[in-house]
Structure formats: structure tokens, C-alpha cells
Enzyme design. Structure first.
Site, mmCIF file in Angstrom:
data_model
loop_
_atom_site.group_PDB
_atom_site.id
_atom_site.type_symbol
_atom_site.label_atom_id
_atom_site.label_comp_id
_atom_site.label_asym_id
_atom_site.label_seq_id
_atom_site.Cartn_x
_atom_site.Cartn_y
_atom_site.Cartn_z
ATOM 1 N N GLU A 22 0.639 -1.120 -0.085
ATOM 2 C CA GLU A 22 -0.081 -0.390 0.342
ATOM 3 C C GLU A 22 0.243 1.343 -0.093
ATOM 4 O O GLU A 22 2.053 1.311 0.511
ATOM 5 C CB GLU A 22 -0.493 0.019 1.580
ATOM 6 C CG GLU A 22 -1.701 0.943 1.116
ATOM 7 C CD GLU A 22 -2.240 1.271 0.139
ATOM 8 O OE1 GLU A 22 -2.640 2.614 -0.541
ATOM 9 O OE2 GLU A 22 -3.562 0.899 -0.179
ATOM 10 N N ASP B 34 5.716 1.318 -4.444
ATOM 11 C CA ASP B 34 4.594 0.329 -5.470
ATOM 12 C C ASP B 34 4.711 -0.912 -5.834
ATOM 13 O O ASP B 34 5.979 -2.085 -5.783
ATOM 14 C CB ASP B 34 5.494 1.580 -7.085
ATOM 15 C CG ASP B 34 4.366 0.849 -7.929
ATOM 16 O OD1 ASP B 34 3.874 1.854 -8.358
ATOM 17 O OD2 ASP B 34 5.555 0.485 -8.912
ATOM 18 N N ASP C 186 -8.413 1.620 -7.306
ATOM 19 C CA ASP C 186 -8.761 2.800 -7.935
ATOM 20 C C ASP C 186 -8.856 2.424 -10.042
ATOM 21 O O ASP C 186 -8.304 1.721 -10.315
ATOM 22 C CB ASP C 186 -7.732 4.088 -8.032
ATOM 23 C CG ASP C 186 -7.795 5.441 -9.047
ATOM 24 O OD1 ASP C 186 -8.546 5.135 -9.863
ATOM 25 O OD2 ASP C 186 -7.460 6.731 -8.225
ATOM 26 N N LYS D 293 -17.926 -2.866 5.450
ATOM 27 C CA LYS D 293 -19.077 -2.160 5.360
ATOM 28 C C LYS D 293 -20.033 -1.374 3.826
ATOM 29 O O LYS D 293 -20.388 -1.339 3.731
ATOM 30 C CB LYS D 293 -18.896 -1.627 6.378
ATOM 31 C CG LYS D 293 -18.116 -0.649 6.476
ATOM 32 C CD LYS D 293 -17.552 -0.090 7.562
ATOM 33 C CE LYS D 293 -16.680 1.670 7.391
ATOM 34 N NZ LYS D 293 -16.575 1.821 9.275
ATOM 35 N N PHE D 294 -18.683 -1.018 3.606
ATOM 36 C CA PHE D 294 -19.210 -0.165 2.713
ATOM 37 C C PHE D 294 -19.672 -0.907 0.705
ATOM 38 O O PHE D 294 -20.496 -0.462 0.485
ATOM 39 C CB PHE D 294 -17.227 0.347 1.481
ATOM 40 C CG PHE D 294 -17.421 1.607 3.105
ATOM 41 C CD1 PHE D 294 -17.957 2.370 2.652
ATOM 42 C CD2 PHE D 294 -15.858 0.748 2.917
ATOM 43 C CE1 PHE D 294 -16.682 3.641 4.299
ATOM 44 C CE2 PHE D 294 -14.922 1.772 4.150
ATOM 45 C CZ PHE D 294 -16.156 2.944 4.875
#
Length: 238
Positions: A94, A121, A144, A218-219
Site C-alpha cells: 500500500e 509501488d 482505483d 461495510k462499504f
């Protein structure tokens, strides 16, 4: 004016030495607990890009199946998986310092011994640190989407990346991806299906039900209640 995070955390100098290719560097604001986690737990749980090829048995102190997750966000699901599968060694990658700090704090406080973290990276880590044919499972969850068409080329799932990933997987190793952007799911399927080294475990169908080892966030649960879709893809290296 926000302070340069590289001046606050020396671990972040790894960002400065090599160009970010798979993600855009997002410094973000860190809580005091996240900052303290670097001091308390980085030496124990952190891995350095510049240490070179990783000897996983030395890093974890044991031989075990190796799982690598790219882009773990705030780290909640990766922590849950490592806790639920103590027979496996987990590595997370991350570039978002608050997320790394939170995972360090959560894992360190819980005394989790089967989790290690790179803050660098992903392409650099795969090229410089992960040995060929060493991964039992690779995970990429909700990356993303770069949803504007002109930005699609910034997406991490591209043929060259998948070819690199296949080198790092053991024969029979798994690739598991998930996204809540249907257009990205279609691109993932197109790229993965075109790679001759991979076999789709969903057979003739492009997508698979969520495997039990991937926790539902949860999202994700909230999105599904609103009618949003989530697409999982599960492939095996031949």
C-alpha cells in the site's frame, strides 16, 4: 500548509527513490495512533523495497503458503483474512500512509505474526522483491477504477502487469480480483482471459461468487443494499 510526509516518516523515502507507476502517491492526514504505529511496529512488520529479494521463510520465521495483496486501503479486510487464516503468510502492499499506519496498529496490537507490509509501488515490489513462482495467492480488491476513459490506461490491470504476476505465482496459484465498477470488471475479464497461463475457475462464466476467504466490507454491504454490483474474478495459473 501540510508537512511533507517524507520529512515526517523516513520509511516514505522509498516513494521518492523510484517513480510510482501503479498508484498515485496520496499522503493524507495521519492520526496520532497511526503515526505511533510506525515507531512501534514498523521494525517488526514492515518490509523494505531496498532490502532486495524477499526470503519469506526468514521474514516470517516459518514456511507457509504466501498470499500477496496489492492496495489494502485501510487494511481491515487484510487483517481479517490474516487472522482467519493463520496457516498462511500474508504480505500487503500500500502507498497510502494512513492505511499502512492503521494496519500496523491493528496487527501489532493484536500480536498478529503472519502479516508483513510494504509501503512502496507494487510493480517495484514484484520486480525487485518477490521471487518467481513463490506466491500461492494474489489479491486485488477494489482498485482505483480511473473511471474516465482517457485515464483507463492508468489502471493496474494491464497485459504486461498480468504477465509479470504470472511469473510470481506458483503453478496452481490463484489470482483473485474484485471491483464495484462494471466497466473495470469487463476489462479485468478481458485481460485475464487473454493470458494463456491463466484458467478461469468460473468456467464459461466471466465472474464468480465472492469466495469465502474474502470478507465483505461495510462499504460493499452498503452498496449492495443500494443495488450496486460487485464482480469477483478468480483465476488459476495453469
Amino acid at each position: 500548509m501540510q508537512q511533507d510526509p517524507a520529512q515526517t516518516f523516513p520509511y516514505q523515502t522509498e516513494y521518492k527513490k523510484k517513480p510510482i507507476r501503479s498508484y498515485v502517491m496520496r499522503a493524507g492526514r495521519m492520526t496520532p495512533g497511526q503515526r505511533l504505529a510506525f515507531d512501534r511496529y514498523w521494525e517488526q512488520l514492515g518490509l523494505s523495497l531496498f532490502a532486495g529479494p524477499l526470503a519469506a521463510s526468514q521474514a516470517f520465521g516459518r514456511e507457509a503458503p504466501l498470499v500477496l495483496e496489492l492496495g489494502f486501503g485501510m487494511g481491515d479486510s487484510l487483517f481479517s483474512m490474516a487472522e482467519a487464516e493463520p496457516d498462511k503468510n500474508f504480505i500487503g502492499i500500500e502507498v497510502h500512509p494512513p492505511g499502512v499506519g492503521r494496519l500496523l496498529n491493528t496487527a501489532g496490537s493484536a500480536g498478529l505474526s503472519n502479516l508483513r507490509v510494504y509501503m512502496a509501488d507494487a510493480v517495484d515490489v514484484l520486480n525487485d522483491c518477490i521471487l518467481d513462482a513463490s506466491l500461492d495467492r494474489f489479491q486485488l480488491y477494489f482498485p482505483d477504477p480511473w473511471h474516465k476513459k482517457k485515464h483507463n490506461k492508468r489502471r493496474i490491470v494491464q497485459p504486461a502487469f498480468i504477465q509479470l504476476l504470472c511469473k510470481k505465482l506458483k503453478p496452481g496459484g490463484l489470482v483473485h480480483m474484485a471491483t464495484d465498477w462494471e466497466n473495470y470488471a469487463e476489462q479485468m475479464h478481458e485481460v485475464l482471459a487473454a493470458e494463456p497461463q491463466l484458467e478461469n475457475l468460473a468456467g464459461e462464466h466471466p465472474y464468480t461468487p465472492r469466495p469465502p476467504f474474502r470478507p465483505q466490507t461495510k462499504f460493499e454491504h452498503r452498496g449492495q443494499q443500494l443495488g450496486h454490483g460487485v464482480w469477483d474474478l478468480l483465476y488459476k495459473r495453469r
